[in-house]
Scaffold this motif. Sequence first.
Motif, PDB file in Angstrom:
ATOM      1  N   LYS A 165       0.852  -1.188   0.000  1.00 39.52           N
ATOM      2  CA  LYS A 165       0.000   0.000   0.000  1.00 39.52           C
ATOM      3  C   LYS A 165       0.892   1.242   0.000  1.00 39.52           C
ATOM      4  O   LYS A 165       1.963   1.251   0.589  1.00 39.52           O
ATOM      5  N   THR A 166       0.444   2.276  -0.677  1.00 39.41           N
ATOM      6  CA  THR A 166       1.220   3.509  -0.766  1.00 39.41           C
ATOM      7  C   THR A 166       1.101   4.307   0.524  1.00 39.41           C
ATOM      8  O   THR A 166       0.178   4.123   1.318  1.00 39.41           O
ATOM      9  N   ASP A 167       2.057   5.218   0.709  1.00 32.43           N
ATOM     10  CA  ASP A 167       2.064   6.101   1.868  1.00 32.43           C
ATOM     11  C   ASP A 167       2.564   7.462   1.405  1.00 32.43           C
ATOM     12  O   ASP A 167       3.699   7.582   0.935  1.00 32.43           O
ATOM     13  N   CYS A 168       1.713   8.484   1.505  1.00 33.60           N
ATOM     14  CA  CYS A 168       2.073   9.822   1.050  1.00 33.60           C
ATOM     15  C   CYS A 168       3.161  10.400   1.957  1.00 33.60           C
ATOM     16  O   CYS A 168       3.046  10.352   3.187  1.00 33.60           O
ATOM     17  N   SER A 169       4.196  10.965   1.353  1.00 34.64           N
ATOM     18  CA  SER A 169       5.305  11.522   2.123  1.00 34.64           C
ATOM     19  C   SER A 169       4.950  12.839   2.788  1.00 34.64           C
ATOM     20  O   SER A 169       5.679  13.295   3.670  1.00 34.64           O
ATOM     21  N   VAL A 170       3.820  13.448   2.411  1.00 35.39           N
ATOM     22  CA  VAL A 170       3.439  14.752   2.956  1.00 35.39           C
ATOM     23  C   VAL A 170       2.377  14.609   4.045  1.00 35.39           C
ATOM     24  O   VAL A 170       2.572  14.999   5.192  1.00 35.39           O
TER      25      VAL A 170
END
Length: 267
Positions: A165-170
Amino acid sequence: MGKLEAKSDYEELRKSRIVENQARLASLGLQKTISELRSLNSSPKSDKTHARKYCKADYSSTPLRRSSRLSGKPPSSKGELCYSSENEEEERGVNGHTVRGRRGTNRRQIPTEALARRCESKGRGSLYDPLYGICCHFCRQKKLCGEEGCKRCGDMDMNELCIGKTDCSVCHSTNGILCRACLKIRYGEEMEEVRSNKEWMCPHCTEEKQINPYWICNSSFCLKKRKMVPTGIAIYRAREMGYKSVAHLLMDELQQADAKKMMVVKA
């Protein structure tokens, strides 16, 4: 006059047939039987048949159920995880997911047979879990990922990053959580590329920072907030038109719509 004569001839023929039929029934002894059946059908219902009466149950002798929380009693510990906010410890997971459990309770174990089926579907995962699963922002399926090397979904280690699953860096919020299939179909990106890019941003943050104002989130929730109709399964139409993903199709449509508005304003 011809129609009236034809009608009177028909009535006379009909009456003569009725008389013949009645005489035939009388000769066979069926006239009495018919009259008896009619009398039985028209007879009133017996007194034995009556409407069922509704009897209201009396619960005065039974003890009332009281909430143990309202009465000040400690909650019962059954050794399972829960989402209660009382007397609990919080275990912060990654990918915007938080797991909470009461103090002194045992962690729920997922059966080995179920974990063996986890990697059958690499795109979205094949094992649904309401507690440990991470919900994709687009398809909203709360599943364990199908990546073989994921320690979080395979070993239930909440301190590890879910590599499926993706994880936003912001924002590090649920808006930036996408499964492999939705990331590829809806945005044309590969999970390996996003995983290696430590500065990857979700469409929400990309739009907020004005990096690309036309690169929007095309989930049904976000499109409805924009007063736009959800696209549904639009990947086939996008690929037929030569676009990489649904997001590329929407980006081009939004750019064309803005260009038309500018032309109308100038005119």
